[in-house]
Each structure stands twice: as C-alpha cells, then as structure tokens.
Design a protein around this motif. Sequence first.
Motif, PDB file in Angstrom:
ATOM      1  N   ARG A   1       0.826  -1.215   0.000  1.00  0.00           N
ATOM      2  CA  ARG A   1       0.000   0.000   0.000  1.00  0.00           C
ATOM      3  C   ARG A   1       0.856   1.259   0.000  1.00  0.00           C
ATOM      4  O   ARG A   1       0.539   2.242  -0.682  1.00  0.00           O
ATOM      5  N   ALA A   2       1.952   1.250   0.754  1.00  0.00           N
ATOM      6  CA  ALA A   2       2.826   2.432   0.802  1.00  0.00           C
ATOM      7  C   ALA A   2       3.526   2.649  -0.529  1.00  0.00           C
ATOM      8  O   ALA A   2       3.797   3.797  -0.925  1.00  0.00           O
ATOM      9  N   SER A   3       3.837   1.562  -1.225  1.00  0.00           N
ATOM     10  CA  SER A   3       4.618   1.681  -2.461  1.00  0.00           C
ATOM     11  C   SER A   3       3.867   2.437  -3.555  1.00  0.00           C
ATOM     12  O   SER A   3       4.493   3.025  -4.436  1.00  0.00           O
ATOM     13  N   LYS A   4       2.534   2.455  -3.489  1.00  0.00           N
ATOM     14  CA  LYS A   4       1.771   3.179  -4.505  1.00  0.00           C
ATOM     15  C   LYS A   4       2.161   4.655  -4.531  1.00  0.00           C
ATOM     16  O   LYS A   4       2.470   5.209  -5.589  1.00  0.00           O
ATOM     17  N   GLY A   5       2.124   5.284  -3.361  1.00  0.00           N
ATOM     18  CA  GLY A   5       2.480   6.700  -3.293  1.00  0.00           C
ATOM     19  C   GLY A   5       3.953   6.933  -3.557  1.00  0.00           C
ATOM     20  O   GLY A   5       4.340   7.936  -4.174  1.00  0.00           O
ATOM     21  N   MET A   6       4.792   6.007  -3.098  1.00  0.00           N
ATOM     22  CA  MET A   6       6.234   6.160  -3.313  1.00  0.00           C
ATOM     23  C   MET A   6       6.583   6.083  -4.797  1.00  0.00           C
ATOM     24  O   MET A   6       7.437   6.825  -5.289  1.00  0.00           O
ATOM     25  N   LEU A   7       5.938   5.186  -5.515  1.00  0.00           N
ATOM     26  CA  LEU A   7       6.197   5.071  -6.950  1.00  0.00           C
ATOM     27  C   LEU A   7       5.781   6.329  -7.693  1.00  0.00           C
ATOM     28  O   LEU A   7       6.485   6.785  -8.607  1.00  0.00           O
ATOM     29  N   ARG A   8       4.641   6.898  -7.302  1.00  0.00           N
ATOM     30  CA  ARG A   8       4.208   8.149  -7.950  1.00  0.00           C
ATOM     31  C   ARG A   8       5.189   9.283  -7.653  1.00  0.00           C
ATOM     32  O   ARG A   8       5.475  10.102  -8.530  1.00  0.00           O
ATOM     33  N   ALA A   9       5.688   9.311  -6.431  1.00  0.00           N
ATOM     34  CA  ALA A   9       6.612  10.380  -6.043  1.00  0.00           C
ATOM     35  C   ALA A   9       8.035  10.114  -6.511  1.00  0.00           C
ATOM     36  O   ALA A   9       8.882  11.007  -6.455  1.00  0.00           O
ATOM     37  N   ARG A  10       8.300   8.878  -6.935  1.00  0.00           N
ATOM     38  CA  ARG A  10       9.633   8.444  -7.359  1.00  0.00           C
ATOM     39  C   ARG A  10      10.661   8.609  -6.243  1.00  0.00           C
ATOM     40  O   ARG A  10      11.819   8.932  -6.488  1.00  0.00           O
ATOM     41  N   THR A  11      10.226   8.350  -5.041  1.00  0.00           N
ATOM     42  CA  THR A  11      11.147   8.336  -3.900  1.00  0.00           C
ATOM     43  C   THR A  11      10.452   7.678  -2.720  1.00  0.00           C
ATOM     44  O   THR A  11       9.220   7.702  -2.622  1.00  0.00           O
ATOM     45  N   GLY A  12      11.230   7.089  -1.838  1.00  0.00           N
ATOM     46  CA  GLY A  12      10.656   6.464  -0.650  1.00  0.00           C
ATOM     47  C   GLY A  12      11.704   5.686   0.118  1.00  0.00           C
ATOM     48  O   GLY A  12      12.753   5.315  -0.421  1.00  0.00           O
ATOM     49  N   ARG A  13      11.416   5.454   1.391  1.00  0.00           N
ATOM     50  CA  ARG A  13      12.319   4.700   2.260  1.00  0.00           C
ATOM     51  C   ARG A  13      11.505   3.669   3.023  1.00  0.00           C
ATOM     52  O   ARG A  13      10.515   4.022   3.690  1.00  0.00           O
ATOM     53  N   ILE A  14      11.917   2.411   2.926  1.00  0.00           N
ATOM     54  CA  ILE A  14      11.239   1.307   3.604  1.00  0.00           C
ATOM     55  C   ILE A  14      12.253   0.571   4.461  1.00  0.00           C
ATOM     56  O   ILE A  14      13.337   0.227   3.985  1.00  0.00           O
ATOM     57  N   VAL A  15      11.894   0.340   5.721  1.00  0.00           N
ATOM     58  CA  VAL A  15      12.735  -0.447   6.622  1.00  0.00           C
ATOM     59  C   VAL A  15      11.867  -1.536   7.247  1.00  0.00           C
ATOM     60  O   VAL A  15      10.788  -1.251   7.782  1.00  0.00           O
ATOM     61  N   LEU A  16      12.328  -2.766   7.156  1.00  0.00           N
ATOM     62  CA  LEU A  16      11.627  -3.896   7.755  1.00  0.00           C
ATOM     63  C   LEU A  16      12.389  -4.344   8.997  1.00  0.00           C
ATOM     64  O   LEU A  16      13.610  -4.481   8.967  1.00  0.00           O
ATOM     65  N   ILE A  17      11.666  -4.579  10.079  1.00  0.00           N
ATOM     66  CA  ILE A  17      12.298  -5.030  11.319  1.00  0.00           C
ATOM     67  C   ILE A  17      12.222  -6.553  11.371  1.00  0.00           C
ATOM     68  O   ILE A  17      11.163  -7.140  11.571  1.00  0.00           O
ATOM     69  N   SER A  18      13.365  -7.186  11.176  1.00  0.00           N
ATOM     70  CA  SER A  18      13.468  -8.639  11.230  1.00  0.00           C
ATOM     71  C   SER A  18      14.011  -9.032  12.602  1.00  0.00           C
ATOM     72  O   SER A  18      13.638  -8.444  13.611  1.00  0.00           O
ATOM     73  N   SER A  19      14.886 -10.003  12.659  1.00  0.00           N
ATOM     74  CA  SER A  19      15.436 -10.474  13.927  1.00  0.00           C
ATOM     75  C   SER A  19      16.652 -11.343  13.656  1.00  0.00           C
ATOM     76  O   SER A  19      16.731 -12.018  12.613  1.00  0.00           O
ATOM     77  N   VAL A  20      17.581 -11.360  14.600  1.00  0.00           N
ATOM     78  CA  VAL A  20      18.714 -12.285  14.500  1.00  0.00           C
ATOM     79  C   VAL A  20      18.218 -13.726  14.445  1.00  0.00           C
ATOM     80  O   VAL A  20      18.876 -14.598  13.856  1.00  0.00           O
ATOM     81  N   VAL A  21      17.050 -13.987  15.012  1.00  0.00           N
ATOM     82  CA  VAL A  21      16.476 -15.340  14.983  1.00  0.00           C
ATOM     83  C   VAL A  21      16.213 -15.789  13.543  1.00  0.00           C
ATOM     84  O   VAL A  21      16.336 -16.970  13.215  1.00  0.00           O
ATOM     85  N   GLY A  22      15.878 -14.849  12.667  1.00  0.00           N
ATOM     86  CA  GLY A  22      15.645 -15.179  11.275  1.00  0.00           C
ATOM     87  C   GLY A  22      16.916 -15.557  10.537  1.00  0.00           C
ATOM     88  O   GLY A  22      16.861 -16.162   9.463  1.00  0.00           O
ATOM     89  N   LEU A  23      18.062 -15.206  11.090  1.00  0.00           N
ATOM     90  CA  LEU A  23      19.348 -15.510  10.471  1.00  0.00           C
ATOM     91  C   LEU A  23      20.011 -16.716  11.115  1.00  0.00           C
ATOM     92  O   LEU A  23      20.649 -17.523  10.445  1.00  0.00           O
ATOM     93  N   LEU A  24      19.879 -16.840  12.429  1.00  0.00           N
ATOM     94  CA  LEU A  24      20.523 -17.912  13.180  1.00  0.00           C
ATOM     95  C   LEU A  24      19.630 -19.122  13.396  1.00  0.00           C
ATOM     96  O   LEU A  24      20.115 -20.244  13.509  1.00  0.00           O
TER      97      LEU A  24
END
Length: 239
Positions: free
Chosen positions: A114-137
Amino acid sequence: MSRSVLVTGGNRGIGLAIARAFAEHGEKVAFTYRSGEPPQDLVARGCLPVKCDITDPEQVEQAYKEIEERHGNVEVLVANAGINRDGLILRMSDDDFTSVLDTNLTGTFRVVKRASKGMLRARTGRIVLISSVVGLLGSPGQVNYAASKAGLVGFARSLARELGSRNITCNVVAPGWVDTDMSRAVSEQRLAESLAQVPLGRAANPEEIAGVVRFLVSDDAAYITGAVIPVDGGLGMGH
C-alpha cells in the motif's frame, strides 16, 4: 521539510522507540496499534495513532486513507509490527504457525504494497523492515517466528531490485536481544544463557535500534538498499 512517516506496531517496545525518535526530529509520525490505548506521550507530540490489525486488508486500507488525509502519502515506512507464539514443533499447532506468518510476513507485505503506490508516484521512498537475529541464526522453539523473520530478508531484497530505479530503498534491521516486554517474558535462566553468547554481554535498548532505523532513512544512507543490518551485539556474526 518533515516527512510523512508510518511505524507499524508503534505503541510499545522497538516500535515505540522508533516512533519517538522520528517525532523528536520533527517528522510527521503516524503509528499503528492493535489493542489498548496509544502512548500518550506520542499523542502529545502530535503523532497520529491509527488502530489497525495488519492481518486485515480492509483495516490496512482504512489506516492508509486516514494517514493520507492528515499527513499525505507515506514517504517513510517502518514495518515493525509482529507477534510470536513460541513452542516446539511437535506441540505447535497450524494456527500457531500461520498466525505468526500472517502477521509478521504477510502483514508486512500488505503495508508495504500500500505504501509503495504513493512512493512510486513520487519516485522516492524509504522502507525499513524489522526482522530479527532469529531469522538468520534460527532458534529452537521458534520455527514459526524464524521463518517469518527470514522471509523478510528475501522480501526486502526482491523489493530493492524491483523499486530501486524509482529511488525507493528497502532495507532490513535485524535486532538481537532487546530490553522489551517480549524479552522480559522469558525465564531469567534462558535470558542469562542467551546474553552469555552475545560478545557485548548485554541486551540492546530500543533506542539503539531506533538510531539505526533513522540512519537508514536519512540522506546519508541514500545509496544503501537491500542490506541487512544486524543490531545484535555481535550475536549473529557470520550469518
């Protein structure tokens, strides 16, 4: 100029620290929460609380409409909302598994799409996803949580390739042990054993995670995308 920032799960723990950090630096902050009352210090700072269960597509759409009416299109998205339902695999029900993936992984897909719609129109945006060390280890008793958090890495890297030409970055922060209600819920013995494996010998405070998130959406990080940034005291080195 201040940006329109959305932090999902911004009412406690890491999400609350992230929302506070953005508010302190003058951004227009909206945050989602699923139950209870929103933190009054955020409301007092002019942040916009939006009640939303990210497992419900209609609630996600309504949340974005409310945010857009007040703050405009979301320019910075921090997908933090998540749950855990720990248990050994032989005792884990289908619902324990699917509910964690629906919130942590599919819910993230919903809010990012949903956020990407506006970001694509604006041709700019920043997305950060909060994962976990558990997902890597990996972690015993957390196959559902680990799968959901590992999935965010592939999701983010695919998105970084898909949206990079429009000046939209997508990065992952992978915290280790953080001093939140979730970590305080484990037994003292397990916590002590886990922290003994951390080279820095302690849990992070939520503000340390928030600082890395703020860096990733700053101009200083404009050429970073598809990255997985561990904030884990060295716990996951090599993974």
